[in-house]
Design a protein around this motif. Structure first.
Motif, PDB file in Angstrom:
ATOM      1  N   PRO A 251     -30.191 -11.966 -20.357  1.00  0.00           N
ATOM      2  CA  PRO A 251     -30.236 -13.207 -21.143  1.00  0.00           C
ATOM      3  C   PRO A 251     -31.670 -13.712 -21.267  1.00  0.00           C
ATOM      4  CG  PRO A 251     -28.457 -13.295 -19.538  1.00  0.00           C
ATOM      5  CD  PRO A 251     -29.256 -12.060 -19.228  1.00  0.00           C
ATOM      6  N   GLY A 252     -32.029 -14.151 -22.472  1.00  0.00           N
ATOM      7  CA  GLY A 252     -33.343 -14.727 -22.701  1.00  0.00           C
ATOM      8  C   GLY A 252     -34.416 -13.758 -23.126  1.00  0.00           C
ATOM      9  N   ASP A 335     -32.720 -20.941 -23.245  1.00  0.00           N
ATOM     10  CA  ASP A 335     -33.306 -19.895 -22.420  1.00  0.00           C
ATOM     11  C   ASP A 335     -32.473 -18.624 -22.346  1.00  0.00           C
ATOM     12  OD1 ASP A 335     -35.531 -21.385 -21.867  1.00  0.00           O
ATOM     13  OD2 ASP A 335     -34.874 -22.044 -19.877  1.00  0.00           O
ATOM     14  N   ASP A 336     -31.249 -18.659 -22.873  1.00  0.00           N
ATOM     15  CA  ASP A 336     -30.381 -17.489 -22.764  1.00  0.00           C
ATOM     16  C   ASP A 336     -30.332 -16.648 -24.032  1.00  0.00           C
ATOM     17  OD1 ASP A 336     -29.648 -18.019 -20.139  1.00  0.00           O
ATOM     18  OD2 ASP A 336     -27.963 -19.284 -20.721  1.00  0.00           O
TER      19      ASP A 336
END
Length: 379
Positions: A251-252, A335-336
């Motif tokens: 993620p991110g 942020d993901d």
């Protein structure tokens, strides 16, 4: 009234270009961001009926019908890439791009490039410049613009596939956009190039505390915050292009893809944002090369376009970096988010960075002044 018909222009060798700042990556990222904003409002022109063509290409046949005509070899092409760019630039130019992977056997770069910058009003030459570094830095800077808008601000781990010139400039741009990067992973095909890349990172960026080679693309992508796929190779069979699989991606992660690339069905899904550096370029390629376009233009953006053509992806699923830079489309929103940027390379980039470097050269008295004529013989 006496008219001054004399035309002088500046010749800039590669050492002149370096002195004029062609390797100043933070400035190049800023320049590419300004250029993309101009694309968004249409203050530019490239070749072709749609004003968005990458350039005009000469290809050689697989079997030469003439003794002196070269045969096709991997990555062999000759191309003219013209453009005009408005805004604070107001200049035009054309890059002459020659590429042949067999150059390496001669101790030469795969590509040898020259760029001519011209006055848009008269078409008189302003400068003839060595363009290998010009092209390398403007190409690498686009991943940097992407990272500025699409990477997590706290990105620390960079993964680079391909330890060559494009890998170095893409990493330089990542560091310009994400100064907290302290770890670099690299994957390459030969130990010599890997060692040279690692030594270059240590010497150029002492703030990088960890730099090491990995064996697989999976190792490269897993745990990386920013990734660039920068390897060269033969086109025609997308199954042989370097691949990204969804299960590898944390993620991110932000992925910039300025070279050959492919992806699996997971990346094709809706949880990965798909961004083109400039949509008009990809539309031009769709109109110019046979379908499936990814066979001929090995960028992930062409696979996006093929998916749209085949009804596997909605057109509005594709986003445009120029619109993100202009603020009409949001950049990273949390942020993901996982975001993949296709980087195609455009002649307006050469005009933009070439203009900045030329003006630096003038300001600092660099280069050699050459005379075209005092008075033209023919009028």
């Amino acid at each position: 009234m006496t008219k001054d018909t004399k035309i002088d222009f500046l010749y800039l060798s590669e050492p002149d270009m370096v002195k004029a700042g062609v390797t100043d990556m933070p400035a190049c990222v800023d320049t590419m961001e300004e250029m993309l904003a101009l694309l968004h409002v249409g203050d530019y022109r490239m070749a072709g009926e749609n004003n968005n063509s990458h350039g005009s290409l000469i290809l050689f046949p697989e079997e030469s019908p003439h003794e002196t005509m070269p045969k096709n070899t991997p990555d062999r092409r000759l191309m003219a890439m013209p453009a005009y760019l408005g805004g604070s630039f107001g200049t035009s130019g054309v890059k002459w791009y020659g590429s042949n992977i067999a150059n390496r056997e001669r101790g030469l770069p795969r590509s040898i490039l020259m760029f001519i910058l011209t006055d848009t009003e008269t078409s008189a030459p302003l400068a003839l410049m060595s363009a290998n570094l010009l092209s390398a830095y403007r190409t690498g800077a686009i991943p940097g613009v992407g990272a500025r808008h699409l990477a997590r601000r706290d990105s620390r781990v960079a993964g680079i596939l391909g330890p060559g010139v494009m890998g170095k400039t893409s990493l330089s741009a990542f560091i310009a956009a994400c100064p907290d990067i302290d770890t670099v992973k690299v994957k390459g095909r030969g130990q010599k190039n890997l060692d040279l890349f690692i030594d270059w990172v240590k010497e150029t960026y002492p703030q990088i505390t960890t730099v090491y080679a990995v064996e697989t693309a999976e190792e490269l992508v897993r745990g990386s915050d920013v990734v660039a796929y920068c390897s060269s190779g033969a086109t025609g069979d997308p199954s042989q292009y370097p691949i990204v699989e969804r299960d590898w991606i944390s993620p991110g992660t932000f992925l910039a893809m300025p070279a050959l690339g492919n992806f699996d069905a997971g990346v094709a899904g809706p949880d990965v944002r798909k961004v083109l550096d400039y949509t008009g370029l990809y539309d031009a390629w769709v109109s110019e090369v046979p379908h499936p376009t990814h066979d001929h233009i090995p960028l992930v953006g062409m696979k996006f376009m093929d998916m749209v053509t085949d009804g596997e992806l909605k057109r509005d699923a594709l986003e445009d970096l120029s619109a993100i830079v202009a603020g009409t489309t949001p950049g990273r929103q949390n942020d993901d988010e996982i975001i993949m940027l296709s980087v195609g390379g455009m002649p307006v980039e050469d005009v933009a960075w070439g203009t900045v470097v030329y003006r630096n050269a003038l300001k600092n008295g660099l280069g050699v002044k050459l005379n075209l004529w005092d008075e033209p013989v023919l009028r």
